[in-house]
Design a protein around this motif. Structure first.
Motif, short mmCIF file in Angstrom:
data_model
loop_
_atom_site.label_atom_id
_atom_site.label_comp_id
_atom_site.label_asym_id
_atom_site.label_seq_id
_atom_site.Cartn_x
_atom_site.Cartn_y
_atom_site.Cartn_z
N GLY A 1 0.69 35.74 47.15
CA GLY A 1 -0.33 35.14 48.01
C GLY A 1 0.16 34.94 49.43
O GLY A 1 -0.60 35.13 50.39
N VAL A 2 1.42 34.54 49.57
CA VAL A 2 2.01 34.39 50.91
C VAL A 2 1.99 35.73 51.64
O VAL A 2 1.62 35.82 52.82
CB VAL A 2 3.44 33.84 50.81
CG1 VAL A 2 4.16 33.93 52.16
CG2 VAL A 2 3.43 32.38 50.33
N VAL A 3 2.40 36.78 50.94
CA VAL A 3 2.42 38.12 51.55
C VAL A 3 1.01 38.53 51.98
O VAL A 3 0.79 38.99 53.12
CB VAL A 3 3.00 39.15 50.56
CG1 VAL A 3 2.85 40.56 51.12
CG2 VAL A 3 4.47 38.85 50.29
N ALA A 4 0.04 38.36 51.10
CA ALA A 4 -1.33 38.77 51.41
C ALA A 4 -1.91 37.98 52.58
O ALA A 4 -2.55 38.55 53.47
CB ALA A 4 -2.22 38.60 50.17
N ALA A 5 -1.67 36.66 52.59
CA ALA A 5 -2.22 35.83 53.67
C ALA A 5 -1.58 36.18 55.01
O ALA A 5 -2.26 36.20 56.04
CB ALA A 5 -1.99 34.36 53.34
N ALA A 6 -0.27 36.44 55.00
CA ALA A 6 0.41 36.78 56.25
C ALA A 6 -0.05 38.13 56.79
O ALA A 6 -0.27 38.30 58.00
CB ALA A 6 1.93 36.78 56.04
N VAL A 7 -0.21 39.11 55.90
CA VAL A 7 -0.67 40.43 56.33
C VAL A 7 -2.10 40.34 56.88
O VAL A 7 -2.43 40.95 57.91
CB VAL A 7 -0.59 41.43 55.17
CG1 VAL A 7 -1.28 42.74 55.53
CG2 VAL A 7 0.86 41.69 54.80
N ALA A 8 -2.94 39.55 56.20
CA ALA A 8 -4.32 39.42 56.65
C ALA A 8 -4.43 38.69 57.99
O ALA A 8 -5.33 38.98 58.79
CB ALA A 8 -5.15 38.70 55.59
N GLY A 9 -3.52 37.76 58.25
CA GLY A 9 -3.61 36.96 59.47
C GLY A 9 -2.81 37.47 60.64
O GLY A 9 -2.84 36.86 61.72
N ARG A 10 -2.11 38.57 60.45
CA ARG A 10 -1.19 39.03 61.51
C ARG A 10 -1.93 39.46 62.77
O ARG A 10 -1.36 39.43 63.87
CB ARG A 10 -0.30 40.15 60.98
CG ARG A 10 -1.00 41.48 60.85
CD ARG A 10 -0.14 42.51 60.15
NE ARG A 10 -0.70 43.84 60.24
CZ ARG A 10 -1.72 44.29 59.51
NH1 ARG A 10 -2.29 43.49 58.63
NH2 ARG A 10 -2.16 45.52 59.66
N THR A 11 -3.19 39.90 62.65
CA THR A 11 -3.96 40.35 63.82
C THR A 11 -5.14 39.43 64.12
O THR A 11 -5.98 39.77 64.95
CB THR A 11 -4.47 41.78 63.60
OG1 THR A 11 -5.30 41.81 62.42
CG2 THR A 11 -3.32 42.76 63.45
N ASP A 12 -5.18 38.30 63.45
CA ASP A 12 -6.32 37.39 63.62
C ASP A 12 -6.24 36.67 64.97
O ASP A 12 -5.16 36.21 65.38
CB ASP A 12 -6.33 36.36 62.48
CG ASP A 12 -7.59 35.52 62.49
OD1 ASP A 12 -7.63 34.54 63.25
OD2 ASP A 12 -8.52 35.84 61.74
N THR A 13 -7.38 36.58 65.67
CA THR A 13 -7.42 35.90 66.97
C THR A 13 -8.41 34.74 66.97
O THR A 13 -8.63 34.12 68.01
CB THR A 13 -7.81 36.89 68.08
OG1 THR A 13 -9.10 37.45 67.77
CG2 THR A 13 -6.78 38.00 68.21
N ALA A 14 -9.01 34.44 65.83
CA ALA A 14 -10.03 33.39 65.78
C ALA A 14 -9.46 32.03 66.18
O ALA A 14 -10.08 31.27 66.93
CB ALA A 14 -10.65 33.33 64.38
#
Length: 212
Positions: free
Chosen positions: A100-113
């Motif tokens: 879950g840590v890996v998935a959340a970090a990958v998903a949020g790496r380009t987030d600008t919200a």
């Protein structure tokens, strides 16, 4: 050439326990550290083309990595408190926390919200634009921490059945203490009061059998 000695099951268990403890502790520490660092930076564009530098940390982007790191540590401790199917389930929870840590970090790496939300607060607007956006390497450090937690969970799934359990150790300690207590409380047949008690029960304290 002689073959290398095969480690005993107890030695192998100690090695895998130590490896899982180190990996889980390191993974949780790395995750919590990286989650508090800036993941994205930018400039909040305000009126008159003035800009204010802003940044958003991993916790601002997503709170999942930090929360899952704590869950993973708790699961590692729980592995030693349970046995059987419960141990397998807790080990799976540890592995899933890392994934879950890996998935959340990958998903949020380009987030600008989160960065845009901070920019809006600075500009006093409901929504604001952000310029010069740059993403740091901290999300990837978080991914590394998640991988360490995941590997610790996989070790617990593979070798956890042979690991010691805290409850079993406490039970053995309690049994030994109970035995010592019983031995200490056993009456001495040679003491005068015990001789009198035997006579009152109709027994022969000299070993001659029961008196009629």
């Amino acid at each position: 050439m002689s073959a290398a000695p095969v480690p005993s099951p107890a030695t192998a268990a100690r090695r895998t326990v130590a490896a899982a403890l180190v990996l889980a502790a390191a993974g949780a520490a790395v995750t919590l550290l990286a989650a508090g660092r800036p993941w994205v930076r930018g400039t909040a564009v305000a009126v008159a083309n003035d800009g204010v530098a802003q940044q958003a940390s991993g916790q601002d982007v997503t709170a999942l990595p930090g929360a899952l790191a704590i869950v993973g540590l708790a699961a590692l401790v729980a592995v030693f408190a349970v046995r059987g199917v419960a141990r397998v389930l807790v080990a799976a929870l540890l592995a899933l926390s890392g994934a879950g840590v890996v998935a959340a970090a990958v998903a949020g790496r380009t987030d600008t919200a989160a960065l845009e939300e901070k920019a809006a607060k600075v500009a006093g607007l409901t929504r604001a634009s952000v310029a010069d956006v740059t993403h740091t390497a901290w999300p990837w450090v978080t991914v590394a921490g998640g991988v360490l937690l995941l590997v610790a969970g996989l070790l617990a799934l593979r070798y956890g059945r042979g690991w010691p359990a805290m409850s079993g150790r406490y039970e053995r300690t309690g049994t030994q203490q109970a035995r010592r207590t019983r031995r200490a409380a056993a009456p001495d047949p040679e003491r005068p009061e015990e001789l009198w008690k035997a006579l009152d029960r109709g027994e022969d304290p000299t070993g001659g059998g029961h008196r009629g």
